[in-house]
Design an enzyme around this catalytic site. Structure first.
Site, mmCIF file in Angstrom:
data_model
loop_
_atom_site.group_PDB
_atom_site.id
_atom_site.type_symbol
_atom_site.label_atom_id
_atom_site.label_comp_id
_atom_site.label_asym_id
_atom_site.label_seq_id
_atom_site.Cartn_x
_atom_site.Cartn_y
_atom_site.Cartn_z
ATOM 1 N N HIS A 194 69.460 71.602 58.306
ATOM 2 C CA HIS A 194 68.169 70.921 58.313
ATOM 3 C C HIS A 194 67.179 71.668 57.438
ATOM 4 O O HIS A 194 67.380 72.823 57.070
ATOM 5 C CB HIS A 194 67.618 70.799 59.738
ATOM 6 N N CYS A 205 61.925 78.435 66.153
ATOM 7 C CA CYS A 205 62.777 78.840 65.038
ATOM 8 C C CYS A 205 61.968 78.717 63.751
ATOM 9 O O CYS A 205 60.870 78.151 63.760
ATOM 10 C CB CYS A 205 64.049 77.992 64.981
#
Length: 657
Positions: A66, A172
């Site tokens: 991603h 994250c």
């Protein structure tokens, strides 16, 4: 509800290549054939850069590469069911289900929330089994639409008697996938263990803060994060556990058990905090070298605003009042006003005001450096002893180096004292009285009794040496400073060179211009990497992606403003060619600037502080020379220094390191 996945972006039972790079590039190329992605190569580069930070193989045959990228026009997914599976770095083997999550740089929170719900659903075995048995692209689209549909939030219910509670924060670097998967995994693990787990996801779709009452009632805290936790002080005094975000996905049950174990252990780690906190004990922060590096960078980053504002004000003071303003500024601002101007008129008065404010700001340089180094080590209890140690370093004429040493001593002392086990009645006094008192006595006492004198002598010797440099010595110093400024583009080595320059800025004068020369060389060299990349994108566009060409346009302004980080997008994509080229140009500029005796009384601003530059013509020529060297060097390296397959795979890892 936005349609996040379309049939054109579904690939079933396909062989897309032997490794994850090939799979990612194939999916990116497919996405570029739709109107959702503007640049397939740019998208693939962004996904691979993110992959280099942390592998996205989640285990159980699932991978979620991603990114957020300017190449993406609309938040989207691409899905591949691979035959054969491909290794994405999961510990249990290769992945056969690949979701590539693509978000624009400025994606709306509603769209990012949809992506986060999908990421969380990937821990549901029923969902992944259905994906493995789906017979068509339309069926996959329908399954995904079902799991990303809006869900009503369930209000918090009071805890049943005897039920234990944990609060968690997940985060994250990109805040799209791992953040939400870890949150769902921890929540599910809590349900299995009979523990209520309430999670705050600090991700790209926004952050819903934990209720302070929920935090207060929690038995323990779990931080599953790869970045700093926002407002960490909210959890002061709580037993806690901090791990990488991926462990929150891979081992949530073990984390819940470990966190409860800390809660049951009176000697377990506690988060340091303010006067309202419980017993404090800082968690270990990794290697000593890593701790020191983070602390120094934190100190320099907090110091820079004092220096930037103060240095510019001093330069403006000289512009209005002349260099002689240093001798009379204090008397002028006390004895005169706008209605009672001094003999030198409005220019002298404004010069005195500006110089005095700037000098006051610069006076915080060493204390702020030391205070925030200590803060980075010991949190808020370290600030007061750090500032005091910095002030003592000034008193002892130990300067910038004294501030570094004092901040480290104060931070380590405050951290160590915070680990003491003290009676209940004393715990509230620890962070506001005992830690600042004892740590200040320790750190500042050492500076006064043992360290201040030798460090002051070292600083005096260094200043005398710099003032005596002529000829080849000056040029070598310029080469060294330029190399340091371009070596890591805003990283630790760059910050050391910049901190060295600004620390000596206030000592400069017409009789001792060496500190001003160093500042000019550092600023000029730091402008070169982005300007060189901008020039290269103009000379040979074919060597750069469309995204890099756009970055090149912005790099002209960033470089002119002395923002070295403008070259980072280029270095991230191709570090083994961009960084050496940047070093060549910056070293050239530093050497020319020092040899020509260029000076700068301002610590930042580039060409926009032209009034603070001595010998502006040579300052400009030095930058032009370095820009040309960097621009042509990177073009030559890109044309003739071809990447090998191994090198191409290793470069993102170099950036991540």
């Amino acid at each position: 509800m936005p349609q996040i996945l379309i049939p054109e972006l579904v690939v079933l039972d396909a062989d897309l290549g032997a490794d994850k790079q090939a799979v990612i590039r194939s999916l990116a190329a497919r996405a570029a054939q739709t109107d959702r992605v503007a640049d397939g190569e740019g998208l693939a580069s962004a996904v691979l850069d993110r992959e280099a930070l942390t592998p996205t193989g989640m285990g159980a045959g699932i991978a979620i590469p991603h990114c957020k990228s300017a190449a993406v026009r609309e938040p989207s997914l691409a899905f591949a069911r691979l035959a054969p599976p491909v290794d994405f770095g999961a510990p249990d083997g290769p992945a056969d289900l690949v979701f590539m999550i693509m978000a624009p740089e400025g994606a709306a929170e509603t769209h990012l929330a949809v992506l986060s719900r999908l990421a969380g659903s990937l821990i549901d075995e029923d969902f992944t089994n259905a994906l493995r048995s789906a017979g068509s692209a339309d069926e996959v689209v329908s399954l995904v639409a079902g799991v990303v549909a809006d869900k009503e939030e369930v209000a918090d219910t009071p805890l049943a008697e005897g039920t234990r509670s944990i609060v968690a924060v997940t985060a994250c670097p990109t805040g799209i996938a791992h953040t939400y998967m870890a949150a769902d995994a921890l929540t599910a693990a809590g349900e299995r263990a009979g523990v209520r787990v309430t999670v705050e996801t600090q991700g790209s779709s926004g952050t819903k803060r934990l209720d302070p009452a929920v935090i207060a009632a929690a038995d323990a805290v779990v931080f599953a994060v790869d970045v700093d936790v926002r407002e960490r002080s909210r959890f002061a005094g709580k037993p806690f556990l901090q791990v990488p975000v991926k462990r929150g996905i891979d081992a949530p049950d073990a984390l819940i058990a470990e966190a409860l174990g800390h809660a049951d252990d009176p000697q377990g780690p506690r988060l340091a905090g303010d006067a309202s906190s419980e017993p404090t004990q800082q968690q270990g922060r990794g290697s000593l070298g890593g701790t020191v590096k983070r602390a120094l960078l934190t100190g320099v980053s907090y110091m820079i605003p004092f220096v930037a504002g103060g240095g510019l004000l001093i330069a403006l003071g000289f512009l209005f009042g002349g260099f002689e303003i240093t001798d009379v500024a204090g008397d002028v601002i006390v004895q005169n006003t706008l209605w009672n101007l001094p003999a030198g008129g409005i220019g002298e008065y404004l010069g005195a005001v500006l110089f005095s404010i700037g000098a006051a700001s610069m006076g915080f340089l060493v204390p702020a450096l030391a205070g925030y180094i200590a803060y980075a080590i010991a949190d808020r209890p370290g600030i007061a002893p750090g500032f005091v140690a910095g002030a003592v370093a000034l008193l002892m004429s130990a300067g910038f180096i004294g501030g570094l040493v004092g901040g480290l001593l104060a931070g380590l002392a405050a951290w160590w004292i915070g680990t003491w086990r003290v009676p209940q009645w004393m715990r509230g006094l620890m962070p506001v009285v005992i830690i600042p008192l004892v740590a200040s006595i320790f750190a500042s006492g050492l500076m006064v009794v043992l360290l201040g004198g030798p460090i002051a002598a070292l600083m005096a010797g260094l200043t005398d040496w710099l003032s005596s440099l002529t000829g080849t010595g000056v040029i070598l110093l310029g080469l060294l400073l330029g190399t340091m400024m371009a070596f890591d583009l805003g990283g630790p080595i760059n910050k050391v060179a910049y901190g060295f320059a600004v620390a000596g800025l206030s000592a400069g004068s017409p009789e001792n211009p060496a500190p001003w020369m160093i500042m000019a060389a550092v600023m000029a060299a730091g402008m070169v990497p982005p300007l060189g990349m901008a020039l290269a994108t103009v000379i040979d566009k074919r060597l750069f992606t469309p995204a890099e060409q756009q970055n090149g346009k912005a790099a002209w302004l960033l470089g002119a403003s002395f923002i070295s980080e403008g070259a980072i997008p280029f270095a991230a994509a191709d570090p083994l060619r961009v960084i050496p080229a940047s070093i060549l140009g910056a070293a050239t500029t530093g050497a020319i600037s020092m040899a020509a005796g260029v000076t700068s009384q301002a610590p930042h601003g580039g060409f926009f502080v032209f009034f603070a530059i001595g010998n502006l013509l040579m300052f400009t020529l030095a930058i032009i020379a370095g820009t040309i060297v960097t621009g042509f060097a990177v073009i030559a390296l890109k044309r003739w220094a071809r990447r090998t397959p191994v090198a191409a795979q290793a470069e993102p890892a170099l950036v991540a390191a």
